[in-house]
Design an enzyme around this catalytic site. Sequence first.
Site, PDB file in Angstrom:
ATOM      1  N   HIS A  55       0.854  -1.189   0.000  1.00 29.50           N
ATOM      2  CA  HIS A  55       0.000   0.000   0.000  1.00 29.50           C
ATOM      3  C   HIS A  55       0.887   1.235   0.000  1.00 29.50           C
ATOM      4  O   HIS A  55       0.721   2.137  -0.801  1.00 29.50           O
ATOM      5  CB  HIS A  55      -0.916  -0.002   1.227  1.00 29.50           C
ATOM      6  CG  HIS A  55      -1.787   1.219   1.331  1.00 29.50           C
ATOM      7  ND1 HIS A  55      -2.761   1.356   2.295  1.00 29.50           N
ATOM      8  CD2 HIS A  55      -1.834   2.378   0.617  1.00 29.50           C
ATOM      9  CE1 HIS A  55      -3.369   2.527   2.158  1.00 29.50           C
ATOM     10  NE2 HIS A  55      -2.815   3.171   1.152  1.00 29.50           N
ATOM     11  N   GLN A  94      -1.681  -1.568  -8.528  1.00 27.71           N
ATOM     12  CA  GLN A  94      -2.744  -0.562  -8.448  1.00 27.71           C
ATOM     13  C   GLN A  94      -4.081  -1.253  -8.730  1.00 27.71           C
ATOM     14  O   GLN A  94      -4.620  -1.197  -9.827  1.00 27.71           O
ATOM     15  CB  GLN A  94      -2.472   0.568  -9.441  1.00 27.71           C
ATOM     16  CG  GLN A  94      -1.121   1.240  -9.183  1.00 27.71           C
ATOM     17  CD  GLN A  94      -0.791   2.302 -10.207  1.00 27.71           C
ATOM     18  OE1 GLN A  94      -0.923   3.499  -9.942  1.00 27.71           O
ATOM     19  NE2 GLN A  94      -0.377   1.881 -11.384  1.00 27.71           N
ATOM     20  N   LEU A  95      -4.602  -1.909  -7.713  1.00 28.10           N
ATOM     21  CA  LEU A  95      -5.727  -2.820  -7.879  1.00 28.10           C
ATOM     22  C   LEU A  95      -7.003  -2.151  -8.384  1.00 28.10           C
ATOM     23  O   LEU A  95      -7.810  -2.788  -9.072  1.00 28.10           O
ATOM     24  CB  LEU A  95      -6.020  -3.519  -6.547  1.00 28.10           C
ATOM     25  CG  LEU A  95      -4.958  -4.517  -6.070  1.00 28.10           C
ATOM     26  CD1 LEU A  95      -5.176  -4.861  -4.606  1.00 28.10           C
ATOM     27  CD2 LEU A  95      -4.988  -5.775  -6.934  1.00 28.10           C
ATOM     28  N   GLN A 112       0.747   8.040  -3.138  1.00 28.54           N
ATOM     29  CA  GLN A 112       1.577   7.615  -2.013  1.00 28.54           C
ATOM     30  C   GLN A 112       2.856   8.430  -1.914  1.00 28.54           C
ATOM     31  O   GLN A 112       3.323   8.752  -0.817  1.00 28.54           O
ATOM     32  CB  GLN A 112       1.894   6.126  -2.132  1.00 28.54           C
ATOM     33  CG  GLN A 112       0.720   5.218  -1.820  1.00 28.54           C
ATOM     34  CD  GLN A 112       0.219   5.398  -0.400  1.00 28.54           C
ATOM     35  OE1 GLN A 112       0.961   5.231   0.560  1.00 28.54           O
ATOM     36  NE2 GLN A 112      -1.056   5.757  -0.252  1.00 28.54           N
ATOM     37  N   LYS A 115       1.909  12.043  -0.683  1.00 27.65           N
ATOM     38  CA  LYS A 115       1.428  12.052   0.698  1.00 27.65           C
ATOM     39  C   LYS A 115       2.492  11.605   1.688  1.00 27.65           C
ATOM     40  O   LYS A 115       2.626  12.187   2.776  1.00 27.65           O
ATOM     41  CB  LYS A 115       0.202  11.152   0.811  1.00 27.65           C
ATOM     42  CG  LYS A 115      -0.518  11.220   2.153  1.00 27.65           C
ATOM     43  CD  LYS A 115      -1.806  10.406   2.107  1.00 27.65           C
ATOM     44  CE  LYS A 115      -2.590  10.522   3.402  1.00 27.65           C
ATOM     45  NZ  LYS A 115      -3.862   9.753   3.350  1.00 27.65           N
ATOM     46  N   HIS A 116       3.252  10.583   1.338  1.00 27.99           N
ATOM     47  CA  HIS A 116       4.200   9.990   2.287  1.00 27.99           C
ATOM     48  C   HIS A 116       5.659  10.070   1.826  1.00 27.99           C
ATOM     49  O   HIS A 116       6.554  10.323   2.633  1.00 27.99           O
ATOM     50  CB  HIS A 116       3.836   8.527   2.539  1.00 27.99           C
ATOM     51  CG  HIS A 116       2.466   8.323   3.083  1.00 27.99           C
ATOM     52  ND1 HIS A 116       2.119   8.649   4.378  1.00 27.99           N
ATOM     53  CD2 HIS A 116       1.327   7.825   2.510  1.00 27.99           C
ATOM     54  CE1 HIS A 116       0.844   8.362   4.590  1.00 27.99           C
ATOM     55  NE2 HIS A 116       0.338   7.868   3.474  1.00 27.99           N
TER      56      HIS A 116
END
EC number: 4.6.1.19
Length: 223
Positions: A55, A94-95, A112, A115-116
């Site tokens: 994730h 990327q489901l 991602q 954001k992270h």
Amino acid sequence: MAKSQLVSALFVFFFSLSPIYGDFDYMQLVLTWPRSFCYPRGFCNRIPPNNFTIHGLWPDKKPMRGQLQFCTSDDYIKFTPGSVLDALDHHWIQLKFEREIGIRDQPLWKDQYKKHGTCCLPRYNQLQYFLLAMRLKEKFDLLTTLRTHGITPGTKHTFKKIQDAIKTVTQEVPDLKCVENIQGVLELYEIGICFTPEADSLFPCRQSKSCHPTENPLILFRL
């Protein structure tokens, strides 16, 4: 095996270039169980693999110091066709998106990183961030670990049993994340494994409350 060796080789090469420092205390590798992520049917546009997928890799401060998000305005640079893109599509699927759309737009990876991943700068640049996440994922075969302890897809187990099984390989407390399905049953949704900023040792994770750990409930590992 070939993809794993390639990720390791790329990791060694690019990490030898700029070992600088990012301002965070630890980082959590968050691995999703696709069967729960893709339930109910129709939510995903890729066939869910029968293994955990990434994730994200989330840097953070120690408890009571806040959560790190959107630390800089650095842009996400799309990966072009090649070995890194192929590895990402294998380890970090990327489901929600059809493969062609995912490869073209890269929405999950962009989200991602913005954001992270930006909170890992300047210790890890964009390429290093993604290579590191894939390398850390390869350290643990969580599905095999769970099966070794009798935790197989389609069965229910207590929070403590699942946590203790994972601790046999991490030695530190993981972060279990759950969702409640439409029948009101808790499902194992994600597993977080925490590392020091240097990624050279494990770190105890701050605990989520979505699995109601104090109640030690039965949790479904969805088939």
